[in-house]
Design a protein around this motif. Structure first.
Motif, PDB file in Angstrom:
ATOM      1  N   ASP A   1       3.122  -2.985  -1.976  1.00  0.00           N
ATOM      2  CA  ASP A   1       4.094  -3.784  -1.215  1.00  0.00           C
ATOM      3  C   ASP A   1       3.889  -5.287  -1.438  1.00  0.00           C
ATOM      4  O   ASP A   1       3.711  -6.073  -0.500  1.00  0.00           O
TER       5      ASP A   1
ATOM      6  N   SER B   1       2.473 -11.900  -0.078  1.00  0.00           N
ATOM      7  CA  SER B   1       1.989 -10.928   0.917  1.00  0.00           C
ATOM      8  C   SER B   1       1.851  -9.568   0.242  1.00  0.00           C
ATOM      9  O   SER B   1       2.662  -9.209  -0.624  1.00  0.00           O
ATOM     10  N   TYR B   2       0.821  -8.791   0.632  1.00  0.00           N
ATOM     11  CA  TYR B   2       0.579  -7.498  -0.009  1.00  0.00           C
ATOM     12  C   TYR B   2      -0.239  -6.613   0.939  1.00  0.00           C
ATOM     13  O   TYR B   2      -0.765  -7.070   1.979  1.00  0.00           O
ATOM     14  N   THR B   3      -0.367  -5.371   0.571  1.00  0.00           N
ATOM     15  CA  THR B   3      -1.132  -4.390   1.356  1.00  0.00           C
ATOM     16  C   THR B   3      -2.178  -3.745   0.458  1.00  0.00           C
ATOM     17  O   THR B   3      -1.872  -3.298  -0.662  1.00  0.00           O
ATOM     18  N   THR B   4      -3.405  -3.698   0.923  1.00  0.00           N
ATOM     19  CA  THR B   4      -4.476  -3.063   0.153  1.00  0.00           C
ATOM     20  C   THR B   4      -4.355  -1.546   0.229  1.00  0.00           C
ATOM     21  O   THR B   4      -3.577  -0.995   1.016  1.00  0.00           O
TER      22      THR B   4
ATOM     23  N   GLY C   1      -4.694  -0.035   3.608  1.00  0.00           N
ATOM     24  CA  GLY C   1      -3.688  -0.320   4.625  1.00  0.00           C
ATOM     25  C   GLY C   1      -3.793  -1.687   5.258  1.00  0.00           C
ATOM     26  O   GLY C   1      -3.045  -1.998   6.203  1.00  0.00           O
ATOM     27  N   GLU C   2      -4.690  -2.548   4.782  1.00  0.00           N
ATOM     28  CA  GLU C   2      -4.833  -3.891   5.340  1.00  0.00           C
ATOM     29  C   GLU C   2      -3.762  -4.811   4.744  1.00  0.00           C
ATOM     30  O   GLU C   2      -3.600  -4.874   3.525  1.00  0.00           O
ATOM     31  N   LYS C   3      -3.048  -5.509   5.612  1.00  0.00           N
ATOM     32  CA  LYS C   3      -2.001  -6.432   5.164  1.00  0.00           C
ATOM     33  C   LYS C   3      -2.581  -7.839   5.051  1.00  0.00           C
ATOM     34  O   LYS C   3      -3.151  -8.364   6.018  1.00  0.00           O
TER      35      LYS C   3
END
Length: 422
Positions: free
Chosen positions: A96, A149-152, A155-157
């Motif tokens: 994302d 912006s991204y998601t690991t 699930g961490e944003k």
């Protein structure tokens, strides 16, 4: 370009680079005379140098292109292009990813992102590339804000952004002069001549592709920047219209009111809108820039309530022989006048006819032609003077002591005009 580095360690790396045209490589030739100690050594080395021009090795300008080594200058009216790259430096898949680029100026914030949709995932050692373009329309400080912006995979944003600050400079200085010419025998109303002085205040030469005047709806414009040569007109600046740094060039235009506005344009008061200058240029490798001035304004000549002008007068007359002239009287006020003309002799000009004649009523904006007969008793260049007009309604008298020398007026705009990108 100022870059504020993010303090937090992220999985993604953001790089922003300005896209500009390359420049011609400039070498530094070293030469000496044959009788000197090196002899022809320097000449042979320059001939073997691949960056020099064959047969002209001593010239500083080479044949190769070199990439820009710094950010360079950005000028108003040019197109700012930037390359944005987001690279996954980690060993895990990132999901994302959303890259957003905004340009913050002193008056507005613009979104320059080509796409506002997020990328589903980005594998290690892969990247997301984007190229943005923006035509610069404001002078001063600009800040390019790039946010990611991204998601690991856990699930961490996460979110970070960087700021890139640069200045937009003004490439041209423009001054104008207005010449309000009196009407002649072939024109109904006055013509306006505009002289535009354009100065290149950059550090590189410009090729002036177009400098034109876009008049308002009331005027027709004629460019006076060409010299008639056969069927086609040749520019007064030559075939290669280059403007070197800090050089100034004058462009001349003639504006004439359209037929339907002719009488109104002749008596209009206050500030009159003339039009806009449209300037298009190209720099070293064809980069295009375009600017327009703000609306040009000139103060119309003040004629008062009544305007008196000469419509016909002979060029040469004989001493003490009567000759005919034709005067034009225009009511520039907003009320009807009832006029009486009086003729007063001077030392050199003597009037023939009856003084104190009734000319009748003259409505606002209307004109009448008044034929008169005079003779001169003094040789040399003389000015027609001694006419007096009286409005019987208000008992107001208008004297004209120098009709023939009522020449053109000049208005100089000493302040710089406002330039903006069209």
């Amino acid at each position: 370009m100022d870059v504020n580095q993010a303090k937090q360690e992220h999985l993604l790396a953001l790089k922003v680079m300005r896209l500009t045209k390359p420049t011609l490589f400039t070498n530094l030739p070293v030469t000496c005379e044959e009788r000197d100690l090196p002899g022809d050594l320097f000449g042979q080395l320059m001939k073997q140098d691949p960056s020099t021009i064959k047969g002209a090795e001593s010239l500083m300008l080479g044949e190769m292109l070199t990439l820009p080594q710094n950010f360079g200058n950005i000028f108003l009216g040019e197109t700012f292009s930037s390359y944005i790259s987001v690279h996954n430096d980690s060993t895990q898949i990132v999901k994302d990813i959303l890259v957003k680029a905004d340009l913050q100026t002193s008056s507005q914030r613009l979104n320059l992102s080509a796409s506002n949709s997020a990328v589903a995932e980005l594998k290690p050692e892969c990247c997301i590339d984007d190229v943005i373009h923006h035509e610069v329309k404001e002078i001063g400080t600009h800040i390019l804000v790039c946010a990611v912006s991204y998601t690991t995979q856990f699930g961490e944003k996460l979110y970070f952004r960087k700021f890139f600050k640069f200045q937009v400079l003004k490439p041209l200085d423009v001054k104008t002069k207005f010449y309000n010419a009196e009407s002649d025998l072939s024109s109904v109303t006055d013509e306006v001549f505009l002289e535009a002085q354009i100065q290149n205040i950059t550090t590189s030469p410009m090729f002036m592709e177009k400098v034109s005047l876009e008049p308002t709806i009331m005027y027709n414009v004629t460019e006076l920047n060409t010299v008639a040569s056969g069927d086609d007109g040749e520019s007064t600046f030559g075939k290669m219209s280059y403007l070197q740094p800090m050089d100034t060039r004058q462009y001349l235009y003639c504006l004439k009111p359209k037929a339907e506005y002719a009488e109104k344009a002749g008596v209009i008061k206050g500030v009159t809108m003339i039009g806009k200058l449209d300037i298009v240029w190209r720099t070293n490798l064809g980069e295009r820039g375009r600017l327009q001035t703000s609306q040009l304004q000139r103060m119309a000549p003040g004629y008062g309530d009544i305007r008196l002008s000469l419509e016909m007068i002979p060029d040469t007359v004989n001493l003490e022989e009567p000759f005919d002239i034709v005067c034009k009287i225009t009511n520039c006020s907003e009320r009807t006048m009832d006029l009486v003309v009086e003729m007063c002799n001077t030392r050199s000009i003597h009037w023939c006819g009856i003084s104190g004649r009734q000319l009748g009523k003259l409505s606002p904006g209307a004109s009448l032609l008044l034929p008169l007969t005079i003779f001169s008793s003094v040789q040399g260049l003389q000015s027609i003077s001694g006419l007096r007009l009286t409005d019987t309604f208000l008992k107001r008298t208008y004297e004209y002591d120098d009709i023939a020398q009522n020449g053109p007026t000049v208005e100089l705009c000493t302040s710089y005009l406002t330039l903006f990108a069209s």
